[in-house]
Design a protein around this motif. Structure first.
Motif, PDB file in Angstrom:
ATOM      1  N   LEU A   1     -40.646  -4.335 -63.864  1.00  0.00           N
ATOM      2  CA  LEU A   1     -41.411  -3.126 -64.163  1.00  0.00           C
ATOM      3  C   LEU A   1     -41.349  -2.836 -65.669  1.00  0.00           C
ATOM      4  O   LEU A   1     -41.449  -1.707 -66.104  1.00  0.00           O
ATOM      5  CB  LEU A   1     -40.824  -1.951 -63.355  1.00  0.00           C
ATOM      6  CG  LEU A   1     -41.697  -0.759 -62.998  1.00  0.00           C
ATOM      7  CD1 LEU A   1     -42.974  -1.167 -62.296  1.00  0.00           C
ATOM      8  CD2 LEU A   1     -40.918   0.236 -62.147  1.00  0.00           C
ATOM      9  N   LEU A   2     -41.157  -3.898 -66.468  1.00  0.00           N
ATOM     10  CA  LEU A   2     -40.982  -3.730 -67.912  1.00  0.00           C
ATOM     11  C   LEU A   2     -42.000  -4.497 -68.754  1.00  0.00           C
ATOM     12  O   LEU A   2     -42.252  -4.118 -69.902  1.00  0.00           O
ATOM     13  CB  LEU A   2     -39.574  -4.203 -68.327  1.00  0.00           C
ATOM     14  CG  LEU A   2     -38.401  -3.334 -67.864  1.00  0.00           C
ATOM     15  CD1 LEU A   2     -37.088  -4.068 -68.098  1.00  0.00           C
ATOM     16  CD2 LEU A   2     -38.398  -1.995 -68.575  1.00  0.00           C
ATOM     17  N   ILE A   3     -42.553  -5.574 -68.226  1.00  0.00           N
ATOM     18  CA  ILE A   3     -43.345  -6.493 -69.046  1.00  0.00           C
ATOM     19  C   ILE A   3     -44.849  -6.189 -68.915  1.00  0.00           C
ATOM     20  O   ILE A   3     -45.364  -6.027 -67.804  1.00  0.00           O
ATOM     21  CB  ILE A   3     -43.079  -7.960 -68.623  1.00  0.00           C
ATOM     22  CG1 ILE A   3     -41.589  -8.287 -68.715  1.00  0.00           C
ATOM     23  CG2 ILE A   3     -43.912  -8.917 -69.464  1.00  0.00           C
ATOM     24  CD1 ILE A   3     -41.033  -8.358 -70.115  1.00  0.00           C
ATOM     25  N   ALA A   4     -45.531  -6.144 -70.052  1.00  0.00           N
ATOM     26  CA  ALA A   4     -46.976  -5.899 -70.065  1.00  0.00           C
ATOM     27  C   ALA A   4     -47.724  -7.031 -69.366  1.00  0.00           C
ATOM     28  O   ALA A   4     -47.246  -8.168 -69.284  1.00  0.00           O
ATOM     29  CB  ALA A   4     -47.470  -5.790 -71.508  1.00  0.00           C
ATOM     30  N   ALA A   5     -48.906  -6.716 -68.862  1.00  0.00           N
ATOM     31  CA  ALA A   5     -49.772  -7.743 -68.280  1.00  0.00           C
ATOM     32  C   ALA A   5     -50.213  -8.720 -69.367  1.00  0.00           C
ATOM     33  O   ALA A   5     -50.397  -8.344 -70.527  1.00  0.00           O
ATOM     34  CB  ALA A   5     -51.004  -7.087 -67.650  1.00  0.00           C
ATOM     35  N   CYS A   6     -50.397  -9.963 -68.979  1.00  0.00           N
ATOM     36  CA  CYS A   6     -50.957 -10.925 -69.934  1.00  0.00           C
ATOM     37  C   CYS A   6     -52.417 -10.560 -70.212  1.00  0.00           C
ATOM     38  O   CYS A   6     -53.117 -10.035 -69.361  1.00  0.00           O
ATOM     39  CB  CYS A   6     -50.818 -12.360 -69.430  1.00  0.00           C
ATOM     40  SG  CYS A   6     -51.726 -12.769 -67.925  1.00  0.00           S
ATOM     41  N   ASN A   7     -52.827 -10.795 -71.455  1.00  0.00           N
ATOM     42  CA  ASN A   7     -54.227 -10.575 -71.826  1.00  0.00           C
ATOM     43  C   ASN A   7     -54.660 -11.700 -72.767  1.00  0.00           C
ATOM     44  O   ASN A   7     -53.867 -12.599 -73.090  1.00  0.00           O
ATOM     45  CB  ASN A   7     -54.441  -9.186 -72.433  1.00  0.00           C
ATOM     46  CG  ASN A   7     -53.582  -8.944 -73.660  1.00  0.00           C
ATOM     47  OD1 ASN A   7     -52.927  -9.856 -74.158  1.00  0.00           O
ATOM     48  ND2 ASN A   7     -53.591  -7.721 -74.152  1.00  0.00           N
TER      49      ASN A   7
ATOM     50  N   GLY B   1     -59.273 -21.489 -77.096  1.00  0.00           N
ATOM     51  CA  GLY B   1     -60.385 -21.178 -76.198  1.00  0.00           C
ATOM     52  C   GLY B   1     -59.990 -20.157 -75.147  1.00  0.00           C
ATOM     53  O   GLY B   1     -58.882 -19.613 -75.153  1.00  0.00           O
ATOM     54  N   TRP B   2     -60.907 -19.881 -74.227  1.00  0.00           N
ATOM     55  CA  TRP B   2     -60.723 -18.837 -73.223  1.00  0.00           C
ATOM     56  C   TRP B   2     -59.615 -19.205 -72.250  1.00  0.00           C
ATOM     57  O   TRP B   2     -59.443 -20.371 -71.887  1.00  0.00           O
ATOM     58  CB  TRP B   2     -62.032 -18.616 -72.464  1.00  0.00           C
ATOM     59  CG  TRP B   2     -61.920 -17.545 -71.417  1.00  0.00           C
ATOM     60  CD1 TRP B   2     -62.051 -16.202 -71.603  1.00  0.00           C
ATOM     61  CD2 TRP B   2     -61.646 -17.737 -70.013  1.00  0.00           C
ATOM     62  NE1 TRP B   2     -61.872 -15.542 -70.405  1.00  0.00           N
ATOM     63  CE2 TRP B   2     -61.633 -16.464 -69.422  1.00  0.00           C
ATOM     64  CE3 TRP B   2     -61.420 -18.863 -69.215  1.00  0.00           C
ATOM     65  CZ2 TRP B   2     -61.401 -16.276 -68.054  1.00  0.00           C
ATOM     66  CZ3 TRP B   2     -61.180 -18.680 -67.860  1.00  0.00           C
ATOM     67  CH2 TRP B   2     -61.177 -17.398 -67.289  1.00  0.00           C
ATOM     68  N   HIS B   3     -58.855 -18.210 -71.849  1.00  0.00           N
ATOM     69  CA  HIS B   3     -57.846 -18.372 -70.793  1.00  0.00           C
ATOM     70  C   HIS B   3     -57.914 -17.139 -69.910  1.00  0.00           C
ATOM     71  O   HIS B   3     -57.972 -16.021 -70.408  1.00  0.00           O
ATOM     72  CB  HIS B   3     -56.462 -18.523 -71.417  1.00  0.00           C
ATOM     73  CG  HIS B   3     -55.407 -18.995 -70.451  1.00  0.00           C
ATOM     74  ND1 HIS B   3     -54.940 -18.221 -69.407  1.00  0.00           N
ATOM     75  CD2 HIS B   3     -54.734 -20.174 -70.367  1.00  0.00           C
ATOM     76  CE1 HIS B   3     -54.027 -18.910 -68.734  1.00  0.00           C
ATOM     77  NE2 HIS B   3     -53.873 -20.089 -69.292  1.00  0.00           N
ATOM     78  N   ALA B   4     -57.913 -17.329 -68.600  1.00  0.00           N
ATOM     79  CA  ALA B   4     -57.877 -16.192 -67.677  1.00  0.00           C
ATOM     80  C   ALA B   4     -56.633 -15.361 -67.959  1.00  0.00           C
ATOM     81  O   ALA B   4     -55.612 -15.885 -68.403  1.00  0.00           O
ATOM     82  CB  ALA B   4     -57.851 -16.687 -66.233  1.00  0.00           C
ATOM     83  N   SER B   5     -56.712 -14.040 -67.709  1.00  0.00           N
ATOM     84  CA  SER B   5     -55.565 -13.159 -67.919  1.00  0.00           C
ATOM     85  C   SER B   5     -55.555 -12.058 -66.867  1.00  0.00           C
ATOM     86  O   SER B   5     -56.589 -11.718 -66.285  1.00  0.00           O
ATOM     87  CB  SER B   5     -55.602 -12.534 -69.314  1.00  0.00           C
ATOM     88  OG  SER B   5     -56.618 -11.550 -69.395  1.00  0.00           O
ATOM     89  N   CYS B   6     -54.373 -11.480 -66.667  1.00  0.00           N
ATOM     90  CA  CYS B   6     -54.249 -10.389 -65.698  1.00  0.00           C
ATOM     91  C   CYS B   6     -55.070  -9.173 -66.121  1.00  0.00           C
ATOM     92  O   CYS B   6     -55.640  -8.480 -65.288  1.00  0.00           O
ATOM     93  CB  CYS B   6     -52.781 -10.017 -65.515  1.00  0.00           C
ATOM     94  SG  CYS B   6     -51.853 -11.233 -64.562  1.00  0.00           S
ATOM     95  N   GLU B   7     -55.122  -8.906 -67.441  1.00  0.00           N
ATOM     96  CA  GLU B   7     -55.903  -7.745 -67.887  1.00  0.00           C
ATOM     97  C   GLU B   7     -57.386  -7.945 -67.580  1.00  0.00           C
ATOM     98  O   GLU B   7     -58.051  -7.026 -67.088  1.00  0.00           O
ATOM     99  CB  GLU B   7     -55.681  -7.513 -69.387  1.00  0.00           C
ATOM    100  CG  GLU B   7     -56.310  -6.226 -69.869  1.00  0.00           C
ATOM    101  CD  GLU B   7     -55.934  -5.883 -71.304  1.00  0.00           C
ATOM    102  OE1 GLU B   7     -54.746  -5.989 -71.656  1.00  0.00           O
ATOM    103  OE2 GLU B   7     -56.835  -5.513 -72.065  1.00  0.00           O
ATOM    104  N   ASP B   8     -57.913  -9.129 -67.865  1.00  0.00           N
ATOM    105  CA  ASP B   8     -59.312  -9.408 -67.518  1.00  0.00           C
ATOM    106  C   ASP B   8     -59.519  -9.338 -66.002  1.00  0.00           C
ATOM    107  O   ASP B   8     -60.534  -8.817 -65.521  1.00  0.00           O
ATOM    108  CB  ASP B   8     -59.723 -10.798 -68.015  1.00  0.00           C
ATOM    109  CG  ASP B   8     -59.947 -10.831 -69.519  1.00  0.00           C
ATOM    110  OD1 ASP B   8     -59.923  -9.763 -70.150  1.00  0.00           O
ATOM    111  OD2 ASP B   8     -60.140 -11.941 -70.055  1.00  0.00           O
ATOM    112  N   ASN B   9     -58.559  -9.882 -65.240  1.00  0.00           N
ATOM    113  CA  ASN B   9     -58.672  -9.848 -63.776  1.00  0.00           C
ATOM    114  C   ASN B   9     -58.716  -8.419 -63.261  1.00  0.00           C
ATOM    115  O   ASN B   9     -59.471  -8.098 -62.339  1.00  0.00           O
ATOM    116  CB  ASN B   9     -57.488 -10.579 -63.137  1.00  0.00           C
ATOM    117  CG  ASN B   9     -57.589 -12.088 -63.285  1.00  0.00           C
ATOM    118  OD1 ASN B   9     -58.650 -12.622 -63.618  1.00  0.00           O
ATOM    119  ND2 ASN B   9     -56.480 -12.772 -63.038  1.00  0.00           N
ATOM    120  N   LEU B  10     -57.884  -7.551 -63.859  1.00  0.00           N
ATOM    121  CA  LEU B  10     -57.866  -6.140 -63.453  1.00  0.00           C
ATOM    122  C   LEU B  10     -59.224  -5.495 -63.717  1.00  0.00           C
ATOM    123  O   LEU B  10     -59.792  -4.835 -62.849  1.00  0.00           O
ATOM    124  CB  LEU B  10     -56.772  -5.398 -64.225  1.00  0.00           C
ATOM    125  CG  LEU B  10     -56.800  -3.875 -64.107  1.00  0.00           C
ATOM    126  CD1 LEU B  10     -56.513  -3.417 -62.682  1.00  0.00           C
ATOM    127  CD2 LEU B  10     -55.824  -3.241 -65.088  1.00  0.00           C
TER     128      LEU B  10
END
Ligand SMILES: [Zn+2]
Length: 195
Positions: free
Chosen positions: A89-95, A106-115
């Motif tokens: 509950l401490l680490i930011a989402a990957c973006n 280049g482009w990489h999928a991320s949790c922020e984009d997924n959200l």
């Protein structure tokens, strides 16, 4: 029972009425599930990592304890957990920027984009991106303050059950992180909604 498959490296959102549960299943094991909850109809109120740590007085709720919102209202209860119980509950989402800094070209999928994509598909645009509930994430902090980036210890089928305490929208990202080694390999998740 509503069942939503979350493909590897993607995200999905599901609406819950107060009292319903969502079971978040690590289908193949070794996969982190970045999870968020927004109050239905008022997405500026959301499950807040920092307010939850204050409410429970520890780094992550135990079974039977609640995640609270930035308005300090209980929104989700950690009802059951068949995983080894390692969560963050401490680490930011990957973006996107995280992957650039890790040297990805280049482009990489991320949790922020997924959200954003999952909430957009649900009909909620322009969401704030709170610090996530990182289910199954094995990133312990050492006594000297340093964080270790270790692979998730979940086995296939391990799951966490969250019960909605307010009407809310829960978004889950199958974290696509494949540089730091927190995922054994990016795999799928499944969301099962129950009463
Ligand atoms: Zn991620």
């Amino acid at each position: 029972m509503t069942c939503i498959e979350v493909p590897a490296r993607e995200g999905r959102a599901v609406g819950l009425r107060a009292g319903q549960t969502v079971t978040i299943v690590d289908v193949d094991g070794g996969q982190v599930a970045d999870t968020w909850a927004y109050v239905d109809g008022a997405p500026r109120e959301y499950a807040s990592a920092e307010h939850t740590r204050v409410a429970v007085g520890k780094l992550f709720p135990d079974r039977g304890e609640d995640f609270v919102t930035n308005r300090r209202r209980p929104v989700l209860r950690l009802e059951a957990d068949t995983s080894p119980g390692l969560h963050d509950l401490l680490i930011a989402a990957c973006n996107a920027e995280r992957y650039v800094q890790l040297g990805v070209e280049g482009w990489h999928a991320s949790c922020e984009d997924n959200l954003r994509q999952a909430m957009g598909a649900y009909g909620v645009g322009d969401v704030v991106v709170p610090s996530p509930i990182n289910l199954f994430m094995n990133t312990p902090f050492l006594p000297d303050g340093n964080v270790q980036w270790l692979p998730a210890q979940t086995a296939a089928g391990d799951a966490v059950v969250l019960r909605a305490l307010l009407d809310c929208v829960v978004a889950v990202s199958a974290c696509p992180q494949d540089v730091t080694g927190i995922n054994r390999r990016p795999g799928p998740l499944r969301l099962e909604v129950g009463d």
